[in-house]
Design a protein around this motif. Structure first.
Motif, PDB file in Angstrom:
ATOM      1  N   UNK A 622       1.020  -1.397  -0.058  1.00 13.31           N
ATOM      2  CA  UNK A 622       0.015   0.446   0.212  1.00 13.31           C
ATOM      3  C   UNK A 622       1.026   1.235   0.333  1.00 13.31           C
ATOM      4  N   UNK A 623       2.253   1.097   0.809  1.00 12.64           N
ATOM      5  CA  UNK A 623       3.147   2.219   0.808  1.00 12.64           C
ATOM      6  C   UNK A 623       3.190   3.088  -0.102  1.00 12.64           C
ATOM      7  N   UNK A 624       4.044   1.652  -1.537  1.00 14.19           N
ATOM      8  CA  UNK A 624       4.533   2.033  -2.588  1.00 14.19           C
ATOM      9  C   UNK A 624       3.241   2.543  -3.342  1.00 14.19           C
ATOM     10  N   UNK A 625       2.403   2.634  -3.528  1.00 16.63           N
ATOM     11  CA  UNK A 625       0.467   2.946  -4.063  1.00 16.63           C
ATOM     12  C   UNK A 625       0.991   5.235  -3.805  1.00 16.63           C
ATOM     13  N   UNK A 626       1.177   5.068  -2.102  1.00 16.30           N
ATOM     14  CA  UNK A 626       1.471   5.429  -1.834  1.00 16.30           C
ATOM     15  C   UNK A 626       2.272   7.345  -1.992  1.00 16.30           C
ATOM     16  N   UNK A 627       3.422   6.380  -1.625  1.00 14.63           N
ATOM     17  CA  UNK A 627       4.323   7.810  -3.021  1.00 14.63           C
ATOM     18  C   UNK A 627       4.171   8.864  -3.227  1.00 14.63           C
ATOM     19  N   UNK A 628       3.399   7.726  -4.473  1.00 13.29           N
ATOM     20  CA  UNK A 628       3.395   9.171  -5.676  1.00 13.29           C
ATOM     21  C   UNK A 628       2.224  10.068  -5.060  1.00 13.29           C
ATOM     22  N   UNK A 629       2.026   9.851  -4.182  1.00 11.07           N
ATOM     23  CA  UNK A 629       0.967  10.891  -4.029  1.00 11.07           C
ATOM     24  C   UNK A 629       1.744  11.859  -2.797  1.00 11.07           C
ATOM     25  N   UNK A 630       1.983  11.535  -1.999  1.00 11.70           N
ATOM     26  CA  UNK A 630       2.093  12.264  -0.450  1.00 11.70           C
ATOM     27  C   UNK A 630       3.352  13.250  -0.450  1.00 11.70           C
ATOM     28  N   UNK A 631       3.267  14.831  -0.292  1.00  8.20           N
ATOM     29  CA  UNK A 631       4.400  15.530  -0.002  1.00  8.20           C
ATOM     30  C   UNK A 631       4.683  15.384   1.223  1.00  8.20           C
ATOM     31  N   UNK A 632       3.813  15.510   2.108  1.00  7.65           N
ATOM     32  CA  UNK A 632       3.920  15.241   4.104  1.00  7.65           C
ATOM     33  C   UNK A 632       4.035  14.502   4.343  1.00  7.65           C
ATOM     34  N   UNK A 633       4.817  14.605   5.368  1.00  5.93           N
ATOM     35  CA  UNK A 633       5.013  13.349   6.079  1.00  5.93           C
ATOM     36  C   UNK A 633       5.264  14.255   7.435  1.00  5.93           C
ATOM     37  N   UNK A 634       3.980  14.055   8.445  1.00  8.83           N
ATOM     38  CA  UNK A 634       4.075  14.364   9.767  1.00  8.83           C
ATOM     39  C   UNK A 634       4.212  12.836  10.684  1.00  8.83           C
ATOM     40  N   UNK A 635       4.631  13.212  11.860  1.00  8.28           N
ATOM     41  CA  UNK A 635       5.090  13.123  13.241  1.00  8.28           C
ATOM     42  C   UNK A 635       5.914  11.184  12.329  1.00  8.28           C
ATOM     43  N   UNK A 636       6.688  11.855  12.144  1.00 11.91           N
ATOM     44  CA  UNK A 636       7.299  10.742  11.345  1.00 11.91           C
ATOM     45  C   UNK A 636       8.504   9.764  12.187  1.00 11.91           C
ATOM     46  N   UNK A 637       8.946   8.461  12.585  1.00 13.32           N
ATOM     47  CA  UNK A 637       9.815   8.052  13.682  1.00 13.32           C
ATOM     48  C   UNK A 637      10.791   7.955  12.075  1.00 13.32           C
ATOM     49  N   UNK A 638      12.231   7.276  12.307  1.00 12.64           N
ATOM     50  CA  UNK A 638      12.997   6.857  12.011  1.00 12.64           C
ATOM     51  C   UNK A 638      12.749   6.274  11.282  1.00 12.64           C
ATOM     52  N   UNK A 639      12.154   5.625  11.770  1.00  6.64           N
ATOM     53  CA  UNK A 639      11.931   3.684  11.062  1.00  6.64           C
ATOM     54  C   UNK A 639      10.912   3.876   9.353  1.00  6.64           C
ATOM     55  N   UNK A 640      10.074   5.665   9.985  1.00  6.54           N
ATOM     56  CA  UNK A 640       9.227   5.853   9.233  1.00  6.54           C
ATOM     57  C   UNK A 640       9.958   5.848   7.822  1.00  6.54           C
ATOM     58  N   UNK A 641      11.111   6.482   7.861  1.00  7.19           N
ATOM     59  CA  UNK A 641      11.350   7.814   7.006  1.00  7.19           C
ATOM     60  C   UNK A 641      12.746   6.588   5.826  1.00  7.19           C
ATOM     61  N   UNK A 642      12.475   5.530   6.970  1.00  9.88           N
ATOM     62  CA  UNK A 642      13.820   3.947   6.290  1.00  9.88           C
ATOM     63  C   UNK A 642      12.528   3.624   5.091  1.00  9.88           C
ATOM     64  N   UNK A 643      11.437   3.206   6.144  1.00 13.35           N
ATOM     65  CA  UNK A 643       9.943   2.828   4.702  1.00 13.35           C
ATOM     66  C   UNK A 643       9.823   3.683   3.546  1.00 13.35           C
ATOM     67  N   UNK A 644       9.927   4.749   4.429  1.00 13.76           N
ATOM     68  CA  UNK A 644       9.244   6.013   2.426  1.00 13.76           C
ATOM     69  C   UNK A 644      10.635   6.528   1.376  1.00 13.76           C
ATOM     70  N   UNK A 645      12.083   5.718   2.117  1.00 19.68           N
ATOM     71  CA  UNK A 645      13.059   5.604   0.806  1.00 19.68           C
ATOM     72  C   UNK A 645      12.676   4.296   0.099  1.00 19.68           C
ATOM     73  N   UNK A 646      13.093   3.041   0.988  1.00 19.89           N
ATOM     74  CA  UNK A 646      12.178   1.660   0.532  1.00 19.89           C
ATOM     75  C   UNK A 646      11.158   1.576  -0.596  1.00 19.89           C
TER      76      UNK A 646
END
Ligand code: ADP
Ligand code: MG
Length: 916
Positions: A622-646
């Motif tokens: 799901x994340x793979x589909x979402x990342x194209x459209x989302x430009x703002x991530x809030x209340x993010x943890x370092x682990x989230x950052x890793x997931x976003x990059x991947x």
């Protein structure tokens, strides 16, 4: 002598002849530096100038040339031999010069990448380069520091050290200061030591340096590490492969030319030397070196724009970045925090206007008297805080904050209102803590309450006596953090000086307040507290149970902090979007704060914001589909950052990601370009990064990307230029025999053109400034062939055209029996390559628009080339060497004129593509 870990702190300090409050004296430091040397591992010495020269001279092509010279000697053709050797020497000198330039640039970058350490010397805390550490130095340790030498720990507040590089243990180890009884325990069990090459994952502390440089544990095992050679960058690898292919093609052609020549009855020795010269001319032996040089010098230019490159391949990857994931705080904003709003139940203060007026003591005390809760709020905010207020070094009577800007803003505001952090700490000393981390988004400190209120300074009495009324408390814990995060551990709220149950109603009200501030772009911090009796908390227990500190808290209020956006970032965001790169904001802040700032900067294509919590619940699909459209991530943890990059990477993106904390390291490593903050970043983040932003500024990322694109462009231009020219020469020489002509160029002439064109002109192309619209086109695909986008086709058609021009001249003059025919071909070839160099400066723009004078090094190279060519054609002694003849003015003009044919052809092509 027993090992350090078996001594207690006092003995260690005594043996090292140092002490905690003073540290070493500067004179003693100087003495010890002399005695122990600087704190670095002896590196494999870099290549010496002689080694570089030797490498140049032993390059295959050069060896072939030297053999050719020897054969010339054997044939008693001494002038030819000397000329060949001279050209070999010149080539070598040029090569050495360039490599040396690259070497110096890289060494300078390396030096800048050395981390700094906070030490106490001469009773003062100073920040010094890690290389300057000596045994006996007192070092201050903070989360995120690299351990820069071997230390014996003296104080530890929750210190945890990541030692995987030494022990292989992936979890950080808890550290303390107790002496060990056991002799020779494994490194991993030496709990009171910290070793070079490891990193502080958590907590704070104090240590004394026991060993430096090669004497450290790392030094003992480092020989294995030093032998690793730098890996070639992807582009270098591809060019190496290309070089091999070209060499094979050339070899094939050269053998054919050699055979054909012999068949036609040419002399064996002439054919041999021609073949060798052709091979030398056609194989772009300088290619891989040019890439290194372009990258190294590019890195140097980036440094001028505040981007420090730590890994050379990053320079080339930068050119193909498609998404930049950027921190908000400090990168998009200035990180110049100002507390502007205080809110407790029933009372709110906008600090922006009345602050100046509030400065008088009367107003202050009246405000505090009226609203003691407000003062408590600030007391908590100032005490649960690691920032300090220190005298400004330059401006007398002014103060500045040291430490995290958010915390600094709180200390500063409290101070303005008469609550000095230093004084507060005297009355309420800190006895325990649970540090801030980006996962929890809150921190807690535990303070001892004074037994008798008499010892408390006048202004604080009110507050503390208020606190003491809360019961039999002997300790108080203050917690501050994101409001949402605080509410997770809060069950009461302070209303009119009493704690009430925090029910749904209250919850809703607090959240509403918070959202209202966040909507205005403020970073909101909540403050809570909890009193403890001596029974409820046991300080004597070895480790204070930190988790117990953050339970059943009483919510006090919140503080809104403004952090203005960096004005230059707005343009950079726009530029980024035009360049086909998507800027993405990733922040630990509240979604509404993030949204407000993102709107202001123009980052938001739609209003969708994903919070770290929502993100964690998505499947990776799901994340793979979402990342194209989302430009703002809030209340993010370092682990989230890793997931976003991947996720972005699986969509084929080339991701640049910024980070500053210890926990950001995995994301920085995973990103194609990991970018660490130079100012606020930890050593650990910098160590993991490919690039460091010395000014923490988003605009700097864009500048570096632009530079990366320029460098790649210029490498392409270099390749296009050399290969086109070489192709022209080859065509002429291969086709001439089919028209019945002898070889139109003699070997020495071929070598000469090669020297001027590839050695002088081509190099000047690599410093060509950026194309005008370089940031208006999409990023290049990372696996794009070097020959794509016109490079390959131009090499073929322009090369052929050049070959035909040369053949036509050759045939025309030769068939008339003109003795000048070879000189005409030779001169036209040299001049054509001058024209090619000029026109190939831009892929789209006309060179006449760029102005012939806008690339100064190239202009110099052009003048030098023409001058040298004239010398070879007209100076008698050179004529005998190069077998040239003086051209008449008319022939010279004709040569000049015809040499521009390729230039016009390319200009015409550019004109057409511009139209399209
Ligand atoms: P950013 O991604 O903007 O750098 P941080 O990770 O620094 O965000 O902070 C995330 C949240 O953690 C902030 O919104 C704030 O609520 C909280 N926070 C930040 N710094 C501190 C601090 N020093 N003490 C307590 N809470 C903090
Ligand atoms: Mg931050």
């Amino acid at each position: 002598m027993s090992p350090w870990y078996m001594l207690d702190s006092a003995e260690v300090l005594q043996q090292l002849d140092t002490n905690i409050p003073d540290g070493l004296k500067q004179s003693e430091v100087t003495r010890r530096l002399k005695k122990y040397g600087s704190n670095q591992l002896t590196e494999q010495p870099g290549e010496s100038l002689w080694q570089i020269l030797w490498k140049q001279l032993t390059a295959t092509m050069v060896v072939v040339l030297i053999v050719a010279a020897l054969i010339s000697i054997a044939l008693r053709d001494y002038t030819n031999a000397v000329a060949i050797l001279a050209i070999v020497a010149f080539n070598a000198i040029l090569g050495v010069r360039q490599e040396n330039q690259a070497r110096v640039a890289i060494a300078a970058l390396k030096k800048l990448a050395v981390s700094t350490v906070k030490v106490r010397r001469d009773r003062r805390v100073q920040e010094i380069s890690a290389r300057q550490l000596v045994p006996g130095d007192i070092v201050l340790l903070e989360t995120g520091n690299l351990v820069a030498a071997d230390y014996r720990l003296l104080e530890s507040s929750n210190l945890r050290i990541q030692e995987s590089s030494l022990t292989g243990e992936s979890e950080p180890t808890d550290k303390n200061t107790n002496k060990l009884e056991q002799e020779n325990p494994p490194l991993a069990d030496r709990h009171n030591m910290a070793y070079m090459g490891t990193a502080i994952a958590y907590g704070r502390g104090l240590a004394v340096v026991t060993e430096t440089g090669n004497e450290t544990e790392l030094g003992h095992i480092a020989t294995a590490i030093q032998t690793v050679k730098p890996k070639p960058t992807p582009l270098q690898q591809r060019l190496d492969q290309l070089g091999v292919k070209l060499a094979i093609i050339t070899l094939f052609l050269v053998v054919a030319i050699f055979g054909l020549g012999l068949l036609r009855g040419e002399e064996l020795s002439l054919m041999f030397i021609t073949a060798v010269s052709l091979a030398v001319a056609a194989v772009p032996e300088g290619l891989p070196a040019v890439v290194t040089i372009a990258l190294a010098l590019g890195a140097q230019r980036m440094l001028k724009k505040h981007a420090l490159i730590r890994k050379l391949p990053a320079v080339e990857t930068l050119g193909s970045v498609t998404v930049i994931c950027s921190d908000k705080t400090g990168t998009l904003t200035e990180n110049r925090m100002t507390a502007t709003f205080l809110a407790v139940e029933g009372h709110q203060v906008d600090l922006t206007t009345p602050l100046a007026e509030l400065n008088t003591d009367e107003d202050l005390s009246s405000m505090l008297e009226e609203q003691p809760v407000l003062a408590w709020l600030l007391t908590g905010a100032a005490l649960c805080n690691d920032a300090l207020l220190e005298p400004h070094p330059d401006i007398p009577h002014q103060f500045q904050t040291v430490g995290d800007p958010t915390e600094g803003a709180l200390v500063m505001t409290a101070d303005h209102l008469g609550l000095s952090k230093a004084k507060l700490e005297e009355s309420l000393p800190r006895v325990g803590e649970k540090p801030f981390d980006a996962e929890r988004k809150r921190m807690t400190t535990l303070h001892k309450l004074p037994l008798v209120t008499n010892t408390i300074p006048e202004g604080l009495k009110l507050i503390v006596s208020g606190l003491l009324e809360l019961g039999e408390a002997s300790y108080i814990a203050f917690t501050k953090g994101g409001v949402g995060s605080l509410l997770e551990v809060t069950d009461r709220v302070l209303v009119n000086g009493r704690a009430e149950k925090l029910d749904r109603q209250w919850h809703k009200k607090i959240i509403e307040n918070n959202d209202q501030l966040a909507r205005n772009g403020m970073r909101v911090l909540g403050v809570a507290f909890r009193p403890f009796t001596s029974e409820t908390i046991d300080l004597d227990r070895k480790a204070l149970d930190e988790d117990a500190l953050e339970q059943n808290l009483i919510f006090m209020g919140m503080i809104g902090i403004i952090d203005p956006i960096r004005p230059e970032v707005k343009d950079s965001v726009l530029m980024c979007q035009e360049a086909g790169i998507r800027p993405v904001m990733i922040t630990g802040d509240h979604p509404l704060t993030a949204q407000s700032i993102a709107r202001e900067l123009g980052i938001v294509p739609n209003d969708r914001i994903l919070t770290g919590q929502e993100l964690s619940q998505l499947s990776s699909e799901d994340l793979k589909h979402q990342v194209e459209n989302i430009s703002v991530y809030a209340r993010v943890s370092p682990q989230n950052k890793l997931d976003i990059v991947k996720a972005l990477q699986t969509r084929g993106h080339i991701v640049a990601m910024t980070g500053d904390g210890v926990n950001d390291a995995p994301a920085l490593k995973q990103a194609d370009i990991g970018i660490a903050m130079g100012i606020t970043g930890t050593d650990v983040a910098k160590e993991a990064a490919d690039m460091v932003l010395l000014d923490d500024n988003f605009a700097t990322i864009i500048a570096a990307i632009k530079e990366g694109r320029v460098i790649y462009d210029n490498i392409r231009k270099f390749i296009k230029y050399t290969l086109t020219g070489n192709a022209g020469e080859l065509w002429a020489i291969i086709l001439a025999p089919f028209l019945g002509m002898p070889l139109p160029l003699i070997p020495l002439q071929i070598l000469w053109v090669n020297l001027l064109a590839d050695g002088l002109l081509a190099l000047a192309l690599s410093v060509e400034p950026s194309e005008r619209k370089i940031m208006r086109r999409p990023p290049r695909r990372p696996n794009e062939s070097i020959f794509s986008r016109g490079v390959g086709s131009e090499i073929i058609w322009v090369g052929l055209l050049l070959g035909l021009v040369l053949l036509a001249i050759a045939y025309h003059y030769w068939s008339r029996g003109d003795a000048n025919w070879q000189t005409m071909v030779f001169t036209t070839l040299t001049l054509s390559r001058v024209g090619l160099a000029e026109t190939m400066r831009s892929e789209r723009e006309s060179v006449f628009r760029l102005g012939l004078f806008s690339n100064k090094p190239l202009l110099g190279a052009v003048i030098l080339t023409i001058g040298l060519q004239m010398a070879v054609v007209y100076i008698p002694i050179l004529q005998t060497i190069f077998h040239t003849t003086s051209l008449s003015a008319r022939d010279l003009l004709i040569s000049f004129g015809l040499s521009t044919i390729v230039l016009w052809a390319i200009e015409l092509e550019k004109c057409f593509t511009r139209r399209k």
